[in-house]
Design a protein around this motif. Structure first.
Motif, PDB file in Angstrom:
ATOM      1  N   VAL A  12       0.780  -1.139  -0.017  1.00  0.00           N
ATOM      2  CA  VAL A  12       0.004   0.022  -0.083  1.00  0.00           C
ATOM      3  C   VAL A  12       0.773   1.343  -0.086  1.00  0.00           C
ATOM      4  O   VAL A  12       0.518   2.294  -0.033  1.00  0.00           O
ATOM      5  N   HIS A  13       2.173   1.213   0.025  1.00  0.00           N
ATOM      6  CA  HIS A  13       2.898   2.347   0.234  1.00  0.00           C
ATOM      7  C   HIS A  13       4.426   2.465  -0.569  1.00  0.00           C
ATOM      8  O   HIS A  13       5.123   1.916  -0.182  1.00  0.00           O
ATOM      9  N   THR A  14       4.278   3.042  -1.957  1.00  0.00           N
ATOM     10  CA  THR A  14       5.340   3.019  -2.588  1.00  0.00           C
ATOM     11  C   THR A  14       5.574   4.555  -3.293  1.00  0.00           C
ATOM     12  O   THR A  14       4.497   4.900  -3.717  1.00  0.00           O
ATOM     13  N   HIS A  15       6.478   4.748  -3.748  1.00  0.00           N
ATOM     14  CA  HIS A  15       6.730   6.032  -4.456  1.00  0.00           C
ATOM     15  C   HIS A  15       6.958   5.981  -5.961  1.00  0.00           C
ATOM     16  O   HIS A  15       7.764   5.051  -6.169  1.00  0.00           O
ATOM     17  N   THR A  16       6.392   6.992  -6.606  1.00  0.00           N
ATOM     18  CA  THR A  16       6.489   6.946  -8.146  1.00  0.00           C
ATOM     19  C   THR A  16       7.989   7.141  -8.639  1.00  0.00           C
ATOM     20  O   THR A  16       8.441   8.023  -8.116  1.00  0.00           O
ATOM     21  N   VAL A  49      -5.471   9.433  -2.070  1.00  0.00           N
ATOM     22  CA  VAL A  49      -4.745  10.678  -1.952  1.00  0.00           C
ATOM     23  C   VAL A  49      -3.475  10.427  -0.961  1.00  0.00           C
ATOM     24  O   VAL A  49      -3.640   9.852   0.010  1.00  0.00           O
ATOM     25  N   LYS A  50      -2.405  11.214  -1.285  1.00  0.00           N
ATOM     26  CA  LYS A  50      -1.316  11.003  -0.586  1.00  0.00           C
ATOM     27  C   LYS A  50      -0.895  12.379   0.075  1.00  0.00           C
ATOM     28  O   LYS A  50      -0.972  13.322  -0.728  1.00  0.00           O
ATOM     29  N   LEU A  51      -0.849  12.475   1.368  1.00  0.00           N
ATOM     30  CA  LEU A  51      -0.450  13.963   2.150  1.00  0.00           C
ATOM     31  C   LEU A  51       0.613  13.613   3.170  1.00  0.00           C
ATOM     32  O   LEU A  51       0.539  12.597   3.732  1.00  0.00           O
ATOM     33  N   ALA A  59       0.742   6.000   7.657  1.00  0.00           N
ATOM     34  CA  ALA A  59       2.038   5.252   7.377  1.00  0.00           C
ATOM     35  C   ALA A  59       3.020   4.928   8.626  1.00  0.00           C
ATOM     36  O   ALA A  59       2.842   5.852   9.403  1.00  0.00           O
ATOM     37  N   HIS A  60       3.580   4.018   8.372  1.00  0.00           N
ATOM     38  CA  HIS A  60       4.840   3.800   9.176  1.00  0.00           C
ATOM     39  C   HIS A  60       4.365   3.473  10.853  1.00  0.00           C
ATOM     40  O   HIS A  60       5.069   3.609  11.723  1.00  0.00           O
ATOM     41  N   MET A  61       3.130   3.042  10.897  1.00  0.00           N
ATOM     42  CA  MET A  61       2.578   2.844  12.441  1.00  0.00           C
ATOM     43  C   MET A  61       2.856   4.340  13.127  1.00  0.00           C
ATOM     44  O   MET A  61       3.030   4.263  14.277  1.00  0.00           O
ATOM     45  N   SER A  82       5.870  -1.277   1.790  1.00  0.00           N
ATOM     46  CA  SER A  82       7.334  -1.212   1.677  1.00  0.00           C
ATOM     47  C   SER A  82       8.019  -0.205   1.824  1.00  0.00           C
ATOM     48  O   SER A  82       9.065   0.504   2.344  1.00  0.00           O
ATOM     49  N   ASP A  83       7.406   1.069   1.442  1.00  0.00           N
ATOM     50  CA  ASP A  83       7.975   2.486   1.246  1.00  0.00           C
ATOM     51  C   ASP A  83       8.939   2.642   0.256  1.00  0.00           C
ATOM     52  O   ASP A  83       9.991   3.307   0.348  1.00  0.00           O
ATOM     53  N   PHE A  84       8.847   1.568  -0.809  1.00  0.00           N
ATOM     54  CA  PHE A  84       9.846   1.630  -2.058  1.00  0.00           C
ATOM     55  C   PHE A  84       9.930   2.932  -2.338  1.00  0.00           C
ATOM     56  O   PHE A  84       8.979   3.744  -2.685  1.00  0.00           O
TER      57      PHE A  84
HETATM   58 ZN   LIG Z   1       6.776   6.909   2.042  1.00  0.00          ZN
END
Ligand SMILES: [Zn+2]
Length: 295
Positions: free
Chosen positions: A5-9, A125-127, A192-194, A246-248
């Motif tokens: 659920v968490h990756t960066h373009t 949406v990412k904020l 994110a990230h707990m 993952s926060d890739f």
């Molecule tokens: Zn991130």
């Protein structure tokens, strides 16, 4: 099925030019991270994952970096960043779900949300109020949550600390999400990230609100912090609201899965409570898209 659920373009389609190869040494305590990467680098890392949510960040109002075909007047909303995410998703539609990035101080923020949802097909949406430096409870931010709630767009907030000196930490505390969730009870929220290091605060906020979830991205490489967060999630009985991420590029899904499966390793020789391993497998295989209304 594994959902990240968490990756960066990615910033580059084909490959990263030699003069843009930058290794960041501050994001992780254990290894450097390539700050720039390509579509191919991203898809290679996503090997173990069936579907991933991908987004950029609208660092400033009118931010245009990362655009692959952004055109418009200076002062426009983050059309560069959202066009870039949408182009990537269009190339891998079976694998990727794109979230939009907007800045509440942008005078065209609401138009950009409409454009990103309707024209670009972005689905959340990412904020990051600390990075973007806005008050997460001011009226221009509330307008974003209201639109997202109305249109079924989940909001993923960066919650927790950061090493960016001018990013105000108070804007990224989990208790801010409690306030937002009380005002917008049908809004799906991912913290994110707990909320590291305020992980127990995230746990009690998730416990309280049916539509608030948290992701485990970016945690495993601080083994004690990660264990402590997950044992609190166990004791407060919110493990079913913990989503895999993952926060890739900061970490890969494979590393994150290994870190999760290894969570109790630091306890060897102690009688401290274990995080139940069957619940860990449930997190790895969780159908987060259904939980977020995106399936
Ligand atoms: Zn991130």
């Amino acid at each position: 099925m594994i959902i990240d659920v968490h990756t960066h373009t990615p910033q580059f389609r084909e490959h990263v030019p030699a003069d843009k190869l930058v290794m960041n040494t501050t994001w992780r305590p254990d290894r450097a991270v390539a700050a720039n990467y390509s579509w191919n680098d991203y898809m290679a890392a996503m090997g173990p994952v069936d579907r991933s949510i991908v987004f950029g960040i609208a660092w400033e109002p009118g931010e245009r970096v990362g655009g692959t075909n952004g055109v418009g007047d200076a002062g426009d909303v983050a059309d560069g960043v959202n066009n870039s995410t949408a182009a990537f998703v269009r190339a891998f539609p079976e694998r990727l779900i794109g979230f939009m990035a907007v800045h509440p101080h942008d005078r065209k923020a609401m138009d950009e949300m409409e454009r990103s949802r309707v024209d670009l097909g972005l689905r959340g949406v990412k904020l990051g109020a600390n990075y973007q430096i806005f008050d997460p409870l001011e009226s221009r931010a509330l307008a974003i949550y209201q639109y997202a709630e109305k249109h079924g767009l989940p909001v993923l907030f960066h919650i927790g600390t950061s090493a960016v000196r001018m990013a105000p930490m108070v804007s990224a505390h989990p208790l801010v999400v409690d306030e937002i969730a009380m005002r917008y009870p049908d809004l799906k929220i991912i913290m994110a990230h707990m909320g590291h290091p305020w992980t127990v605060d995230s746990v009690v906020v998730a416990r309280k609100h049916p539509n608030v979830f948290t992701d485990i991205s970016g945690l495993f490489y601080r083994p004690y912090t990660f264990y402590e967060a997950m044992i609190k999630a166990t004791e407060w009985n919110i493990l079913d609201k913990v989503l895999f991420g993952s926060d890739f590029p900061i970490a890969t899904p494979a590393e994150t899965i290994a870190g999760l499966r290894n969570i109790n390793a630091i306890l060897e020789g102690t009688s401290l409570p274990r995080v139940p391993i069957d619940r860990i497998e449930q997190i790895i295989h969780r159908d987060s898209l259904s939980l977020l209304g995106l399936s």
